[in-house]
Design an enzyme around this catalytic site. Structure first.
Site, PDB file in Angstrom:
ATOM      1  N   HIS A  59      -0.389  -0.060 -10.124  1.00  0.00           N
ATOM      2  CA  HIS A  59      -1.090  -1.004  -9.242  1.00  0.00           C
ATOM      3  C   HIS A  59      -1.636  -2.191 -10.038  1.00  0.00           C
ATOM      4  O   HIS A  59      -2.851  -2.437 -10.082  1.00  0.00           O
ATOM      5  CB  HIS A  59      -2.221  -0.307  -8.485  1.00  0.00           C
ATOM      6  CG  HIS A  59      -2.586  -1.023  -7.207  1.00  0.00           C
ATOM      7  ND1 HIS A  59      -3.143  -0.403  -6.126  1.00  0.00           N
ATOM      8  CD2 HIS A  59      -2.480  -2.336  -6.835  1.00  0.00           C
ATOM      9  CE1 HIS A  59      -3.357  -1.262  -5.155  1.00  0.00           C
ATOM     10  NE2 HIS A  59      -2.954  -2.456  -5.563  1.00  0.00           N
ATOM     11  N   ARG A  81       0.855  -1.187   0.000  1.00  0.00           N
ATOM     12  CA  ARG A  81       0.000   0.000   0.000  1.00  0.00           C
ATOM     13  C   ARG A  81       0.891   1.238   0.000  1.00  0.00           C
ATOM     14  O   ARG A  81       1.882   1.312   0.725  1.00  0.00           O
ATOM     15  CB  ARG A  81      -0.922   0.023   1.220  1.00  0.00           C
ATOM     16  CG  ARG A  81      -2.122  -0.920   1.125  1.00  0.00           C
ATOM     17  CD  ARG A  81      -3.097  -0.450   0.055  1.00  0.00           C
ATOM     18  NE  ARG A  81      -4.307  -1.267  -0.037  1.00  0.00           N
ATOM     19  CZ  ARG A  81      -4.455  -2.294  -0.850  1.00  0.00           C
ATOM     20  NH1 ARG A  81      -3.461  -2.680  -1.637  1.00  0.00           N
ATOM     21  NH2 ARG A  81      -5.605  -2.953  -0.886  1.00  0.00           N
ATOM     22  N   GLU A  99      -3.723   7.139  -4.855  1.00  0.00           N
ATOM     23  CA  GLU A  99      -4.070   6.598  -6.174  1.00  0.00           C
ATOM     24  C   GLU A  99      -5.423   7.127  -6.645  1.00  0.00           C
ATOM     25  O   GLU A  99      -6.343   7.273  -5.847  1.00  0.00           O
ATOM     26  CB  GLU A  99      -4.115   5.064  -6.105  1.00  0.00           C
ATOM     27  CG  GLU A  99      -2.779   4.438  -5.775  1.00  0.00           C
ATOM     28  CD  GLU A  99      -2.850   2.907  -5.695  1.00  0.00           C
ATOM     29  OE1 GLU A  99      -3.904   2.324  -6.052  1.00  0.00           O
ATOM     30  OE2 GLU A  99      -1.864   2.304  -5.276  1.00  0.00           O
TER      31      GLU A  99
END
Length: 337
Positions: free
Chosen positions: A292, A245, A274
């Site tokens: 990601h 993360r 994000e």
């Protein structure tokens, strides 16, 4: 028609039949798209008052927003289980769920291999500073003027912060490159899981790792676990890899550490805000960036969906989640002592 229902938020791409097969034991309801306000209103209007289990995902979070205290407070009183599609579940307030008596599961096992593969890809790319020649050849300048000698992984010490399933798969792959493995967890692994990896303190991990891989969950205690103070404790020229993360790292501090040379290079698949990416990371050619994609393989996505549905079926038929989130599982085990 079954008296109990399950609610799907968002969509299922690879295991739709397995979802439909649940109709033998549950009424199936869906909220495929819409807004958070619409979902909240549906809950308040009683449309889900027979729902005992919810299937939701990190993708469907775009529809409802976080499962925070506001949303959890209006969920139907009948709800007992939230079956989440994703290894990370920081968009679910697990404490609020526990207070409501709602059990939560995630998909930790299904994501291990794909995420570890991306972690190693980023590590090698960062060690070789591959972004620079990759950009040069596409620009028609072959290696370009800025390509420099990279570094081999052989003989380097890989520090793994968070030696769960993904961390252990990272270690398996790194051993094939001749790397020495050390790790830090809240608690030491069993000898069987640890293997030849060395358990060290957090400070020792920072001070003696040539490469640091972040593979831990994001929560209040781990947010910005790597920041300015931690960078100062690291070796000069360390390589940072993050596939967990983004908010585990203070990104502005990472930019400063890259610009000073304390961090030689980084490989990142996740970001604090994000889909926005810190401009200093975008501009730095010594950073390997991916958007990601750690679990973005057909096989992994299918396995994740099936695991969510297996959790849901087990919950309804046996009253037990297969992969309940650790904090709830630990609390349950403690209460049984």
């Amino acid at each position: 028609m079954p008296a109990q229902a399950a609610l799907l938020i968002g969509d299922i791409d690879h295991a739709r039949k397995a979802w439909e097969d649940l109709s033998s034991i549950l009424t199936l309801k869906e909220f495929p798209n819409g807004t958070r306000s619409e979902f909240l209103q549906n809950c308040k209007d009683g449309k889900y008052d027979d729902v005992v289990a919810i299937y939701r995902s990190n993708t469907s979070n775009k529809i409802t927003g976080n499962f925070n205290e506001e949303l959890i407070s209006v969920l139907p009183k009948s709800l007992k289980y939230i079956c989440h599609n994703g290894a990370g579940y920081d968009n679910i307030d697990v404490i609020a769920c526990s207070e409501r008596g709602i059990s939560v599961s995630s998909t930790p096992v299904a994501v291990n291999n794909a995420t570890a593969d991306v972690g190693i890809f980023l590590m090698i790319g960062a060690l070789r500073q591959a972004y620079i020649p990759l950009t040069a050849i596409r620009a028609g300048t072959w290696q370009g003027k800025d390509t420099r000698l990279g570094h081999d992984p052989q003989g380097k010490t890989l520090g793994i912060l968070g030696m769960g399933g993904i961390g252990r798969e990272i270690a398996v792959r790194a051993r094939a490159f001749g790397m020495k493995i050390q790790y830090h967890n809240r608690s030491r692994l069993s000898a069987e899981l640890e293997g030849d990896a060395k358990y060290v303190s957090f400070d020792d991990l920072l001070a003696s790792s040539d490469v640091l891989s972040l593979n831990l969950s994001l929560n209040a205690s781990t947010r910005h676990i790597i920041g300015e103070r931690e960078f100062k404790k690291m070796k000069d020229g360390i390589v940072i890899v993050n596939t967990a993360r983004g908010a585990l790292i203070d990104e502005k501090a990472l930019v400063d550490a890259l610009e000073s040379g304390k961090v030689r290079s980084a490989g990142l698949d996740v970001y604090e805000n994000e889909p926005e990416v810190e401009p200093g990371l975008l501009k730095n050619p010594r950073v390997m960036l991916l958007p990601h994609i750690g679990t973005m393989t057909f096989e992994t996505q299918k396995d994740m969906e099936i695991l969510v549905l297996d959790n849901l079926r087990s919950a309804v038929e046996k009253g037990e989640l297969l992969t309940q989130v650790p904090e709830q599982k630990k609390a349950k085990n403690s209460s049984n002592l």
